[in-house]
Write a protein that holds these residues in place. Structure first.
Motif, PDB file in Angstrom:
ATOM      1  N   SER A   1      32.024  34.694  35.507  1.00 34.49           N
ATOM      2  CA  SER A   1      32.301  35.084  34.125  1.00 34.49           C
ATOM      3  C   SER A   1      32.902  36.489  34.107  1.00 34.49           C
ATOM      4  CB  SER A   1      31.016  35.037  33.289  1.00 34.49           C
ATOM      5  OG  SER A   1      30.503  33.731  33.230  1.00 34.49           O
ATOM      6  N   PRO A   2      34.139  36.650  33.630  1.00 30.18           N
ATOM      7  CA  PRO A   2      34.818  37.952  33.689  1.00 30.18           C
ATOM      8  C   PRO A   2      34.380  38.890  32.582  1.00 30.18           C
ATOM      9  CG  PRO A   2      36.235  36.357  32.652  1.00 30.18           C
ATOM     10  CD  PRO A   2      34.999  35.600  33.068  1.00 30.18           C
ATOM     11  N   ARG A   3      34.658  40.159  32.758  1.00 32.28           N
ATOM     12  CA  ARG A   3      34.350  41.168  31.750  1.00 32.28           C
ATOM     13  C   ARG A   3      35.127  40.888  30.466  1.00 32.28           C
ATOM     14  NH1 ARG A   3      31.433  45.329  33.791  1.00 32.28           N
ATOM     15  NH2 ARG A   3      31.448  45.626  36.060  1.00 32.28           N
ATOM     16  N   ALA A   4      34.499  41.252  29.358  1.00 32.75           N
ATOM     17  CA  ALA A   4      35.049  41.099  28.000  1.00 32.75           C
ATOM     18  C   ALA A   4      35.059  39.654  27.518  1.00 32.75           C
ATOM     19  CB  ALA A   4      36.458  41.699  27.885  1.00 32.75           C
ATOM     20  N   LEU A   5      34.866  38.708  28.431  1.00 32.73           N
ATOM     21  CA  LEU A   5      34.695  37.315  28.031  1.00 32.73           C
ATOM     22  C   LEU A   5      33.383  36.767  28.579  1.00 32.73           C
ATOM     23  CD1 LEU A   5      38.205  35.594  28.372  1.00 32.73           C
ATOM     24  CD2 LEU A   5      37.021  36.297  26.310  1.00 32.73           C
ATOM     25  N   GLU A   6      32.402  37.665  28.800  1.00 31.44           N
ATOM     26  CA  GLU A   6      31.136  37.239  29.401  1.00 31.44           C
ATOM     27  C   GLU A   6      30.474  36.144  28.585  1.00 31.44           C
ATOM     28  OE1 GLU A   6      31.558  40.439  28.407  1.00 31.44           O
ATOM     29  OE2 GLU A   6      31.453  41.779  30.135  1.00 31.44           O
ATOM     30  N   THR A   7      30.410  36.355  27.271  1.00 30.06           N
ATOM     31  CA  THR A   7      29.696  35.406  26.421  1.00 30.06           C
ATOM     32  C   THR A   7      30.431  34.076  26.354  1.00 30.06           C
ATOM     33  OG1 THR A   7      28.982  37.295  25.096  1.00 30.06           O
ATOM     34  CG2 THR A   7      28.573  35.111  24.195  1.00 30.06           C
ATOM     35  N   LEU A   8      31.756  34.136  26.143  1.00 25.38           N
ATOM     36  CA  LEU A   8      32.539  32.908  26.027  1.00 25.38           C
ATOM     37  C   LEU A   8      32.548  32.127  27.337  1.00 25.38           C
ATOM     38  CD1 LEU A   8      34.428  30.987  24.601  1.00 25.38           C
ATOM     39  CD2 LEU A   8      36.320  32.533  25.122  1.00 25.38           C
ATOM     40  N   ALA A   9      32.824  32.814  28.465  1.00 23.58           N
ATOM     41  CA  ALA A   9      32.925  32.119  29.748  1.00 23.58           C
ATOM     42  C   ALA A   9      31.589  31.519  30.171  1.00 23.58           C
ATOM     43  CB  ALA A   9      33.436  33.080  30.820  1.00 23.58           C
ATOM     44  N   SER A  10      30.527  32.320  30.074  1.00 25.52           N
ATOM     45  CA  SER A  10      29.211  31.813  30.470  1.00 25.52           C
ATOM     46  C   SER A  10      28.750  30.708  29.527  1.00 25.52           C
ATOM     47  CB  SER A  10      28.188  32.951  30.512  1.00 25.52           C
ATOM     48  OG  SER A  10      28.080  33.600  29.257  1.00 25.52           O
ATOM     49  N   ALA A  11      29.051  30.858  28.221  1.00 23.94           N
ATOM     50  CA  ALA A  11      28.668  29.825  27.258  1.00 23.94           C
ATOM     51  C   ALA A  11      29.432  28.533  27.518  1.00 23.94           C
ATOM     52  CB  ALA A  11      28.924  30.308  25.830  1.00 23.94           C
ATOM     53  N   PHE A  12      30.700  28.644  27.905  1.00 28.17           N
ATOM     54  CA  PHE A  12      31.484  27.447  28.223  1.00 28.17           C
ATOM     55  C   PHE A  12      30.861  26.685  29.389  1.00 28.17           C
ATOM     56  CE2 PHE A  12      34.711  25.412  30.868  1.00 28.17           C
ATOM     57  CZ  PHE A  12      35.263  24.522  29.960  1.00 28.17           C
ATOM     58  N   LEU A  13      30.497  27.417  30.435  1.00 32.01           N
ATOM     59  CA  LEU A  13      29.940  26.757  31.612  1.00 32.01           C
ATOM     60  C   LEU A  13      28.549  26.188  31.335  1.00 32.01           C
ATOM     61  CD1 LEU A  13      31.159  29.199  34.397  1.00 32.01           C
ATOM     62  CD2 LEU A  13      32.002  26.910  33.917  1.00 32.01           C
ATOM     63  N   ILE A  14      27.746  26.924  30.558  1.00 33.02           N
ATOM     64  CA  ILE A  14      26.447  26.383  30.169  1.00 33.02           C
ATOM     65  C   ILE A  14      26.631  25.157  29.280  1.00 33.02           C
ATOM     66  CG2 ILE A  14      24.383  26.841  28.803  1.00 33.02           C
ATOM     67  CD1 ILE A  14      24.202  28.129  31.466  1.00 33.02           C
TER      68      ILE A  14
END
Length: 421
Positions: free
Chosen positions: A333-346
């Motif tokens: 999960s990259p910086r500035a998109l931590e929430t979106l990227a991690s939420a997508f994978l979850i």
């Protein structure tokens, strides 16, 4: 560790204790199953389908991640989202506690509470990834899961006794009210413990460039495929409850105790995961896969005398799998998109889980004639199919490879910050 991070670690513990009670698949899970089985007279496929409906918001977690990253609220953005979501869940659970039957209104309240807690989960994981980088992320994730399953132990015992000594509708109402109270208290804890630096809004072009880069990043896509395949294996949670009730004739309090022992296994799994990460990181994924297959097949021979032992080992391997997926998610999960990227994978992980649960329940009901053993064999074989993806993960070393950004995106981020965008 600075004072702010220490307070955040304490908050993580308290928040996951709260979620371990409040999420609909925690304290409410057995009362819901009990109510559907004895009052509604539903079969396993019907129950699994209804529970899958409640899980829909958890598959849409990327939408919550997008909301939090793209539209930060004034001041402490993630803190505000966390407080608001916990309060919404508290109100919805309180409303659901007054329902007397399954209808559109009661279902909508449960779906809303599920959506609120899915938003909490996405936001909190984004906050953790933002504040803790490097190898410490794995240990923070292990810590939060450790606290979560302490709550699940208590929730399992309480749910079993509610179902044993109360009428199904009364047990369900009590569980809903306790969930509401837990969410309200956790919202209060959020106000006092979460400290967050003000978040600046970035231009749309910044997120567009990041999303484009993320959607073509091989490590990220491989991680998404792995967590889906890992979680998809035809689930047997609801069929197992029916097997315990209708075949083994276990008391509801015994089933609740078995769920708690499963959670104790989860705690041991969190400790084992930390040891595996430290002493044998290269073989950690393969070990988790083999252990998951073995414990799935153990249920074929489960009896009233062995149910606690089998549930314990199943809990250990469940935790190993969950933490393996979470660590991979955090690292890509990259910086500035931590929430979106991690939420997508979850969300991908949860989608696999729910599709697997519905498929498993329908196989159990309509194909295997309520026989658990063939379903367990199918589930174990499906999990074994993840071994190929595990080899690909080893080759890419995705566990220790945070998604990197091209230089132009790094410059874009710097200029955006400097301009206050």
């Amino acid at each position: 560790m600075d004072k702010g991070k220490s307070r955040l670690v304490l908050y993580i513990a308290l928040s996951y204790l709260g979620q371990g009670f409040a999420q609909h698949f925690c304290l409410l899970s057995q009362p819901l199953d009990n109510f559907f089985l004895h009052v509604c007279r539903w079969n396993a496929a019907d129950v699994a389908s209804y529970m899958a409906l409640l899980m829909v918001p958890w598959t849409l977690k990327p939408a919550f991640g997008f909301l939090v990253d793209m539209f930060p609220l004034p001041g402490s953005s993630k803190k505000s989202y966390l407080m608001g979501a916990f309060l919404l869940a508290a109100v919805c659970y309180a409303g659901a506690a007054f329902a007397t039957r399954v209808n559109v209104c009661s279902t909508a309240l449960l779906v809303l509470s599920s959506a609120a807690l899915a938003c909490v989960s996405a936001t909190l994981l984004g906050l953790v990834v933002q504040r803790f980088r490097g190898d410490s992320v794995s240990y923070i994730i292990a810590w939060q899961n450790f606290m979560y399953y302490i709550a699940l132990i208590c929730a399992g015992l309480l749910a079993g006794n509610l179902c044993q000594f109360l009428q199904p509708i009364d047990a369900l109402k009590k569980a809903a009210m306790l969930s509401s109270l837990t969410c309200g208290l956790t919202a209060l804890v959020t106000y006092f413990l979460v400290e967050e630096l003000p978040t600046r809004r970035r231009p749309i072009i910044f997120f567009t460039a990041r999303l484009k880069n993320l959607s073509t990043n091989k490590a990220f896509l491989l991680a998404a495929l792995f967590v889906f395949c890992w979680s998809f294996s035809p689930g047997f949670g609801t069929p197992l409850y029916f097997h315990y009730t209708n075949v083994l004739h276990l008391k509801q309090s015994v089933i609740g105790l078995a769920n708690s022992i499963n959670s104790i296994g989860m705690l041991v799994g969190a400790l084992l995961y930390a040891l595996l990460r430290r002493f044998m990181p290269a073989a950690q994924i393969q070990f988790s896969l083999i252990a998951a297959i073995a414990t799935t097949l153990l249920f074929i021979a489960v009896t009233p005398d062995t149910v606690f032992a089998v549930e314990f080992f199943h809990g250990v391997t469940n935790m190993l799998g969950a933490l393996t997926a979470s660590a991979i998610i955090a690292h890509v999960s990259p910086r500035a998109l931590e929430t979106l990227a991690s939420a997508f994978l979850i969300g991908v992980y949860n989608l696999g889980t729910q599709v697997g649960a519905v498929v498993g329940a329908n196989l159990y009901t309509h194909v295997f004639s309520s026989n658990l053993s063939p379903l367990l064999v199918v589930s174990g074989l499906t999990t074994a199919g993840c071994c190929f993806l595990a080899l690909q993960l080893d080759r890419s070393d995705v566990r220790n490879f945070p998604v990197s950004l091209p230089n132009d995106l790094v410059v874009l981020e710097s200029s955006s910050t400097a301009s206050g965008g």
